[in-house]
Design a protein around this motif. Structure first.
Motif, mmCIF file in Angstrom:
data_model
loop_
_atom_site.group_PDB
_atom_site.id
_atom_site.type_symbol
_atom_site.label_atom_id
_atom_site.label_comp_id
_atom_site.label_asym_id
_atom_site.label_seq_id
_atom_site.Cartn_x
_atom_site.Cartn_y
_atom_site.Cartn_z
ATOM 1 N N THR A 186 14.934 -57.680 9.317
ATOM 2 C CA THR A 186 15.246 -57.882 10.727
ATOM 3 C C THR A 186 14.258 -58.805 11.418
ATOM 4 O O THR A 186 14.505 -59.253 12.534
ATOM 5 N N GLU A 187 13.129 -59.062 10.726
ATOM 6 C CA GLU A 187 12.193 -60.101 11.176
ATOM 7 C C GLU A 187 11.387 -60.641 9.994
ATOM 8 O O GLU A 187 10.857 -59.854 9.218
ATOM 9 N N ASN A 188 11.367 -61.942 9.881
ATOM 10 C CA ASN A 188 10.440 -62.642 8.985
ATOM 11 C C ASN A 188 10.380 -64.064 9.513
ATOM 12 O O ASN A 188 11.437 -64.660 9.805
ATOM 13 N N PHE B 272 7.880 -65.653 24.348
ATOM 14 C CA PHE B 272 6.653 -64.984 24.799
ATOM 15 C C PHE B 272 6.135 -64.113 23.672
ATOM 16 O O PHE B 272 6.693 -63.046 23.410
ATOM 17 N N GLU B 273 5.095 -64.530 23.007
ATOM 18 C CA GLU B 273 4.572 -63.827 21.842
ATOM 19 C C GLU B 273 3.500 -62.826 22.263
ATOM 20 O O GLU B 273 2.343 -62.862 21.842
ATOM 21 N N TRP B 274 3.902 -61.911 23.167
ATOM 22 C CA TRP B 274 3.077 -60.781 23.588
ATOM 23 C C TRP B 274 1.683 -61.187 24.053
ATOM 24 O O TRP B 274 1.579 -62.071 24.926
ATOM 25 N N ALA B 275 0.659 -60.663 23.458
ATOM 26 C CA ALA B 275 -0.693 -60.949 23.959
ATOM 27 C C ALA B 275 -1.082 -62.409 23.756
ATOM 28 O O ALA B 275 -2.021 -62.899 24.389
ATOM 29 N N TYR C 219 12.256 -58.871 26.553
ATOM 30 C CA TYR C 219 11.144 -59.334 27.386
ATOM 31 C C TYR C 219 10.648 -60.710 26.954
ATOM 32 O O TYR C 219 10.117 -61.481 27.754
ATOM 33 N N GLN C 220 10.861 -61.061 25.697
ATOM 34 C CA GLN C 220 10.316 -62.307 25.182
ATOM 35 C C GLN C 220 11.150 -63.525 25.540
ATOM 36 O O GLN C 220 10.632 -64.664 25.510
ATOM 37 N N ILE C 221 12.444 -63.333 25.874
ATOM 38 C CA ILE C 221 13.292 -64.513 26.110
ATOM 39 C C ILE C 221 14.023 -64.495 27.452
ATOM 40 O O ILE C 221 14.341 -65.561 27.972
ATOM 41 N N TYR D 233 15.113 -50.323 21.760
ATOM 42 C CA TYR D 233 13.750 -50.338 22.290
ATOM 43 C C TYR D 233 12.897 -51.390 21.607
ATOM 44 O O TYR D 233 12.510 -51.226 20.460
ATOM 45 N N HIS D 234 12.632 -52.452 22.349
ATOM 46 C CA HIS D 234 11.738 -53.500 21.860
ATOM 47 C C HIS D 234 10.620 -53.687 22.875
ATOM 48 O O HIS D 234 10.375 -54.774 23.392
ATOM 49 N N TRP D 235 10.000 -52.537 23.246
ATOM 50 C CA TRP D 235 8.702 -52.456 23.880
ATOM 51 C C TRP D 235 8.684 -52.486 25.413
ATOM 52 O O TRP D 235 7.647 -52.167 26.005
HETATM 53 C C1 LIG Z 1 -6.853 -55.493 14.212
HETATM 54 C C2 LIG Z 1 -6.598 -56.070 15.588
HETATM 55 O O1 LIG Z 1 -5.305 -56.645 15.622
HETATM 56 C C3 LIG Z 1 -4.912 -57.065 16.919
HETATM 57 C C4 LIG Z 1 -3.548 -57.704 16.884
HETATM 58 O O2 LIG Z 1 -2.713 -57.028 15.916
HETATM 59 C C5 LIG Z 1 -1.408 -57.410 15.826
HETATM 60 C C6 LIG Z 1 -0.681 -56.930 14.760
HETATM 61 C C7 LIG Z 1 0.645 -57.273 14.617
HETATM 62 C C8 LIG Z 1 1.226 -58.119 15.553
HETATM 63 C C9 LIG Z 1 2.612 -58.529 15.367
HETATM 64 C C10 LIG Z 1 3.316 -59.447 16.110
HETATM 65 N N1 LIG Z 1 4.500 -59.539 15.495
HETATM 66 C C11 LIG Z 1 5.596 -60.449 15.837
HETATM 67 C C12 LIG Z 1 6.494 -59.647 16.734
HETATM 68 N N2 LIG Z 1 7.236 -58.620 15.975
HETATM 69 C C13 LIG Z 1 8.257 -58.204 16.926
HETATM 70 C C14 LIG Z 1 8.604 -59.442 17.718
HETATM 71 O O3 LIG Z 1 8.529 -59.118 19.083
HETATM 72 C C15 LIG Z 1 7.553 -60.485 17.364
HETATM 73 O O4 LIG Z 1 7.081 -61.141 18.526
HETATM 74 N N3 LIG Z 1 4.561 -58.693 14.477
HETATM 75 N N4 LIG Z 1 3.396 -58.082 14.377
HETATM 76 C C16 LIG Z 1 0.495 -58.591 16.639
HETATM 77 C C17 LIG Z 1 -0.823 -58.231 16.779
#
Ligand SMILES: CCOCCOc1ccc(-c2cn(C[C@@H]3NC[C@@H](O)[C@H]3O)nn2)cc1
Length: 447
Positions: free
Chosen positions: A352-354, A405-408, A19-21, A120-122
């Motif tokens: 697998t991630e850093n 796309f870094e999620w939220a 979903y991110q790329i 499964y990556h979300w």
């Molecule tokens: C206390 C409230 O906190 C709200 C946000 O809390 C978090 C915690 C952890 C993350 C987080 C994001 N990533 C990187 C991703 N890992 C998988 C890959 O898709 C990367 O994009 N790792 N951990 C985000 C938000």
């Protein structure tokens, strides 16, 4: 100058996720996922960003692989979008989706790059979520059906399989904290989800073994390290709870066949109980071939009554932070790896991630991201130190190949060693890319 020399069989790689790329969310027969829904929900993602286009890798995967070839990686960790394979979650298979991943994998193999596939990556099919998602035990069998098909389809091509990426994010971040899709805020629901993910992981490992698949299978928890602020027992206990939230809760079931009792009791005081069915723990604790560790950050912590879920607060002791606001804590990488090795044994580990978030932009075709290179350097020193202390590390894959796309956080936060212009989709190798390329080529670096 000192040389940090890695073993001859050390494997190096990069990681991404569908979903991110990929983008092309409505193309190639793909069905909607919970992240399509969540990202289109006002207020959930910074700037209202979504994965509709992302890095365009659905069409540009060939260019991405050329970049990886130049980088000289051994492994490429990517994820398969379940809704590209089963647009409705189960039932009818989308051949176009399979074709896409065959083309990707075939090109990787042509370049001598080992595919490491995260199932499964979300990006859960929305139809599955509409039927209760991971709170519904039926989703377990839907996932095993998907995994079974992928094992058979890619037999002989994909030899490294990861069932779940970061079950803590899928359960607690997404169903208790609510920051990720589907965005629930219910502790009991999150505990149910975590357990069902564990059962799905175990049933998938069983299926993998039944099929007699060539290759290795594991999962990829995300961990952080919380170091006690003092030697006061209350601070030590508070950090044990915070660490168990990320580590014990997701490692004990797989490696010990039980949940950590002190955390079961703690969650019970918060109104959340485990709903374990007969045979679940035996299913979950199937032996695995490796574990993926995702590490970014950690913190010093101490006891604070009624603070958060664990009477625990982070203490800002002056650690530098990346642009996303996370502590830069390479010591925590060493501590968490040695803790895992001491507690769970000699299981082969792939990082697998850093990686790190720095939002440097190109200037005259160059991206000067020295801070990312320094983060890599510091964390590889900690990794090397853990290996010297007996931790069974097999490889290191940095997050991420590409800004994505870094999620939220949407596209506001950049983790790539390659810059992406989201308007033109132009890729620009950052200075950190060239440092990592040299480190891979040498299998050492200087400090
Ligand atoms: C206390 C409230 O906190 C709200 C946000 O809390 C978090 C915690 C952890 C993350 C987080 C994001 N990533 C990187 C991703 N890992 C998988 C890959 O898709 C990367 O994009 N790792 N951990 C985000 C938000």
């Amino acid at each position: 100058m000192a040389i940090i020399q890695f073993p001859k069989d050390m494997k190096w790689g990069v990681a991404t996720a569908s979903y991110q790329i990929e983008g092309a969310v409505k193309e190639g027969g793909r069905g909607p996922s919970i992240w399509d829904t969540f990202s289109k929900t006002p207020g959930k993602v910074v700037n209202g960003d979504n994965g509709d286009v992302a890095c365009g890798s659905y069409y540009k995967y060939g260019e991405d692989i050329e970049i990886m070839d130049d980088l000289g990686v051994d492994y490429y960790r990517f994820s398969v979008a379940w809704p590209r394979i089963f647009p409705n979650g189960t039932g009818e298979v989308n051949q176009e989706g399979l074709n896409y991943y065959h083309n990707l994998v075939d090109r990787l193999l042509e370049k001598g790059i080992e595919p490491m596939c995260t199932l499964y990556h979300w990006d859960l099919p929305q139809v599955i979520q509409d039927n209760g998602g991971w709170d519904n035990r039926e989703t377990i069998d839907a996932f095993v059906e998907y995994a079974d098909l992928m094992f058979k389809e890619f037999e002989g091509k994909i030899k490294y399989w990861i069932t779940f990426n970061e079950p803590w994010c899928v359960s607690f971040l997404s169903n208790f904290i609510g920051a990720h899709a589907p965005g629930n805020k219910d502790l009991q629901l999150a505990v149910n989800v975590a357990h069902h993910l564990h059962v799905a992981h175990g049933k998938t490992v069983i299926r993998f073994r039944e099929l007699g698949m060539e290759g290795k299978i594991g999962y990829a928890p995300n961990v952080e390290w919380n170091e006690p602020y003092s030697d006061k027992q209350e601070d030590i206990d508070a950090c044990n709870r915070a660490n168990a939230f990320f580590i014990d809760w997701f490692f004990d079931p797989v490696f010990k066949g039980s949940y950590p009792q002190f955390m079961v009791d703690w969650f019970a005081t918060k109104g959340a109980t485990l709903n374990i069915q007969d045979g679940d723990m035996e299913t979950i604790s199937q032996p695995i071939d490796f574990i993926g560790i995702n590490y970014y950050t950690g913190s010093v912590g101490r006891y604070k009554e009624n603070e958060g879920l664990f009477d625990h607060e982070r203490v800002d002791t002056g650690y530098q932070k990346t642009d996303i606001g996370w502590n830069i804590y390479p010591e925590g990488f060493y501590k968490v790896l040695t803790h895992i090795s001491k507690t769970y044994g000699d299981v082969p580990i792939y990082i697998t991630e850093n990686g790190s978030c720095y939002n440097d932009e190109p200037e005259n075709g160059q991206v000067k991201d020295e801070r990312r290179t320094e983060y890599l350097r510091q964390h590889l020193v900690s990794l090397h130190r853990a290996m010297e202390n007996g931790v069974n590390i097999k490889g290191y894959l940095t997050w991420s190949l590409l800004d994505n796309f870094e999620w939220a956080e949407g596209y506001s936060m950049r983790f790539g060693i390659v810059h992406v212009n989201y308007r033109t989709l132009e890729r620009t190798k950052k200075d950190s890319f060239y440092w990592y390329k040299q480190t891979i080529a040498n299998n050492f670096f200087e400090v």
